[in-house]
Design a protein around this motif. Structure first.
Motif, PDB file in Angstrom:
ATOM      1  N   HIS A  48       0.829  -1.207   0.000  1.00  0.00           N
ATOM      2  CA  HIS A  48       0.000   0.000   0.000  1.00  0.00           C
ATOM      3  C   HIS A  48       0.862   1.255   0.000  1.00  0.00           C
ATOM      4  O   HIS A  48       1.864   1.318   0.696  1.00  0.00           O
ATOM      5  CB  HIS A  48      -0.869   0.078   1.259  1.00  0.00           C
ATOM      6  CG  HIS A  48      -1.965  -0.932   1.325  1.00  0.00           C
ATOM      7  ND1 HIS A  48      -1.843  -2.103   2.023  1.00  0.00           N
ATOM      8  CD2 HIS A  48      -3.198  -0.949   0.782  1.00  0.00           C
ATOM      9  CE1 HIS A  48      -2.960  -2.804   1.906  1.00  0.00           C
ATOM     10  NE2 HIS A  48      -3.802  -2.127   1.157  1.00  0.00           N
ATOM     11  N   THR A  49       0.446   2.249  -0.788  1.00  0.00           N
ATOM     12  CA  THR A  49       0.913   3.604  -0.589  1.00  0.00           C
ATOM     13  C   THR A  49      -0.330   4.451  -0.672  1.00  0.00           C
ATOM     14  O   THR A  49      -0.839   4.733  -1.756  1.00  0.00           O
ATOM     15  CB  THR A  49       1.935   4.022  -1.653  1.00  0.00           C
ATOM     16  OG1 THR A  49       3.083   3.186  -1.523  1.00  0.00           O
ATOM     17  CG2 THR A  49       2.366   5.473  -1.477  1.00  0.00           C
ATOM     18  N   THR A  75       3.753   0.801  -5.561  1.00  0.00           N
ATOM     19  CA  THR A  75       3.776   1.368  -4.219  1.00  0.00           C
ATOM     20  C   THR A  75       5.201   1.825  -3.923  1.00  0.00           C
ATOM     21  O   THR A  75       6.148   1.430  -4.609  1.00  0.00           O
ATOM     22  CB  THR A  75       3.360   0.345  -3.147  1.00  0.00           C
ATOM     23  OG1 THR A  75       4.370  -0.662  -3.054  1.00  0.00           O
ATOM     24  CG2 THR A  75       2.023  -0.295  -3.482  1.00  0.00           C
TER      25      THR A  75
END
Lengths: 210, 345
Positions: free
Chosen positions: B154-155, B175
């Motif tokens: 995740h980003t 990400t």
């Protein structure tokens, strides 16, 4: 002399006078946490971009403040002050306003301007003439690529979901209705197809799966 | 004697019966972690083993899952022993159900199902990202933060929505973790390459211009990866330095936008990349400029760990939510904004 009225993420907004006129001074100050080369490059590019896109946007039919002065070395743009509430403050009570956002954005897209930051905070209803003004073109650029247009719409969708969560669905529908007025139903369908593709693109999980 | 016994009995009643507690199993990628947390938020135990791929290689899902399967029984035992509890004392078994690598996720899920059915305990699937966020809120005491979620998968920048976490901005392609790992691999480091790149970057002197792509509140890193791969003749220190400076500045800018636009006063940074000192430094500036507080997470809990699964397990358990064993699947690409989070409004 000038009064700081807003500290955004990339610029300070000050209110002052330009001769006899009320004016906004948009100053991109150095960011102490950024490496100098990058900081200078970004501030210069964004100042120039914003100043060159704004008049073009006006030609396309979106109201933008008049520019009085551009200081490339001081990273400053002095422009007409538009006094009034932003759409961000009004949308939760009046989701139909999103249609105006849609109309404006499709006008910009039709002449190849990608706003880059179509946020309700960047739409101001002028108290003086009751017209909607679009501001903050610092992230804008010229492109007619479907991809870039669809990303602009994606930003709207994401922004409505995060900032106007209680009226999100209704507001986004109004936005699309407004958008299709200029873009046409066919244009909108193409864009939504691309939007779907962007939203599916490997951003969800890890992409290293075998 | 009698008094002593009574005292012990009362104490047992107090700590042993009063508070619910559960076991959490994390196995989305490199890390296999097991933790026991009680409803007061006390982390009774938290043990893990991290799979390390050969240098210059990324994580191989099958190898990683084999690693997890080998370590799992011992780690479950260790977690229970450290908390001085038996599996029968658990009120539920929680596991990371996604997003992540299928084979790795399945090790945790299979184990959780087996424990749940054999010991007749409710089973709770937990989203890995929600786990990072909720554990972060617990450990820092944040109530309504802007969340920067920087795990391998995740980003994202998130804010709380109606019974959910809403994405404020995110990467449109790679990400941040993937960018760092893939650059690391290109210069011979194994994944996760974050700590090695950080160390390398400290000796970087010359800034190499890389694409800086911010679109609204969204980011794009794929252009940066392509362009840095063309510069591999330069000193790796300079490249690592430039990569960090550019990528982190992008993250800092969208974080600042999120704070400015939402007016929230807390910035919570979670996920493995949160451990990077240079990023923390930049985000401190950002929080300062926007009058917000940034609360650091203890390093031990910044990366993947069992506690990030066990704690949301408690929150779901309190909300009366569990799954049937036959529905306790994994979902490799589970979107965080589709996860029901009943305790947020």
């Amino acid at each position: 002399m000038e009064k700081l009225i807003k500290r955004g993420a990339e610029a300070d907004i000050l209110l002052g006078w330009w001769g006899p006129l009320r004016a906004v001074f948009k100053v991109r100050r150095a960011k102490p946490y950024m490496v100098t080369e990058l900081d200078l490059k970004l501030r210069k590019a964004r100042t120039i971009r914003e100043a060159s896109v704004m008049p073009q946007a006006r030609k396309a039919g979106a109201n933008t403040p008049y520019i009085f002065y551009v200081g490339i070395r001081t990273f400053t743009i002095v422009m007409q002050y538009i006094d009034g509430p932003t759409m961000k403050e009004m949308l939760d009570d009046k989701p139909v306003l999103a249609a105006e956002l849609g109309r404006t954005l499709s006008k910009l897209h039709s002449v190849g301007i990608i706003h880059g930051d179509p946020n309700t905070a960047n739409f101001i209803l002028s108290d003086a003439n009751r017209l909607w003004y679009t501001v903050d073109f610092g992230l804008s650029f010229f492109s007619s690529e479907l991809e870039d247009i669809a990303v602009d719409i994606h930003i709207v969708k994401e922004m409505l979901a995060a900032q106007h969560k209680r009226v999100f669905q209704e507001a986004f529908n109004h936005f699309l209705t407004g958008y299709s007025k200029t873009a046409g139903q066919h244009g909108l369908t193409q864009i939504l197809k691309k939007l779907n593709e962007i939203e599916r693109r490997g951003r969800y999980g890890r992409q290293l799966v075998d | 004697m009698e008094k002593g016994n009574l005292h012990r009995w009362v104490e047992q009643l107090d700590t042993g019966m009063k508070y619910k507690r559960g076991l959490g199993i994390e196995s989305t990628a490199h890390t296999f972690g097991v933790s026991i947390v009680d409803e007061r938020g006390t982390i009774l135990s938290n043990v893990k083993e991290v799979y390390k791929p050969p240098s210059g290689k990324g994580i191989h899902p099958r190898e990683a899952s084999r690693h997890h399967a080998e370590k799992a029984p011992k780690l479950i035992g260790d977690a229970l022993k450290a908390a001085a509890l038996a599996i029968d004392d658990m009120d539920f078994i929680a596991y990371s159900a996604g997003p992540g690598l299928g084979p790795c996720l399945r090790v945790g899920a299979t184990l959780a199902r087996a424990l749940s059915v054999y010991y007749n305990k409710p089973i709770i699937p937990v989203h890995h990202g929600v786990g990072h966020i909720e554990l972060g809120c617990l450990l820092t005491g944040s109530s309504d933060p802007v969340v920067l979620l920087l795990s391998g998968g995740h980003t994202m920048i998130l804010v709380s929505g109606i019974r959910s976490w809403v994405v404020f901005g995110e990467t449109l392609d790679l990400t941040l973790g993937q960018l760092i790992d893939q650059f690391g691999r290109a210069i011979g480091y194994s994944s996760p390459a974050g700590p090695s790149i950080e160390k390398l970057a400290r000796d970087g002197k010359k800034y190499v211009t890389l694409p800086y792509v911010v679109k609204g509140n969204d980011l794009s890193f794929s252009g940066m990866l392509t362009s840095i791969k063309k510069e591999l003749s330069r000193p790796y220190e300079d490249l690592a330095f430039s990569l960090q400076e550019t990528a982190f500045a992008m993250v800092a800018e969208v974080s600042e936008r999120a704070l400015a636009l939402t007016g929230k006063r807390e910035l919570l940074v979670v996920g493995g990349v949160a451990a990077n000192a240079r990023l923390s430094e930049m985000l401190n500036h950002v929080a300062d400029r926007q009058g917000a507080a940034i609360k650091p997470i203890p390093i031990a809990f910044a990366g993947d760990c069992g506690a990030q699964i066990a704690w949301p397990g408690i929150l779901y358990n309190k909300a009366g939510i569990s799954a049937k064993a036959e529905d306790a699947f994994v979902n490799q690409s589970w979107r965080i904004d589709r996860v029901s989070v009943p305790w947020r409004s």
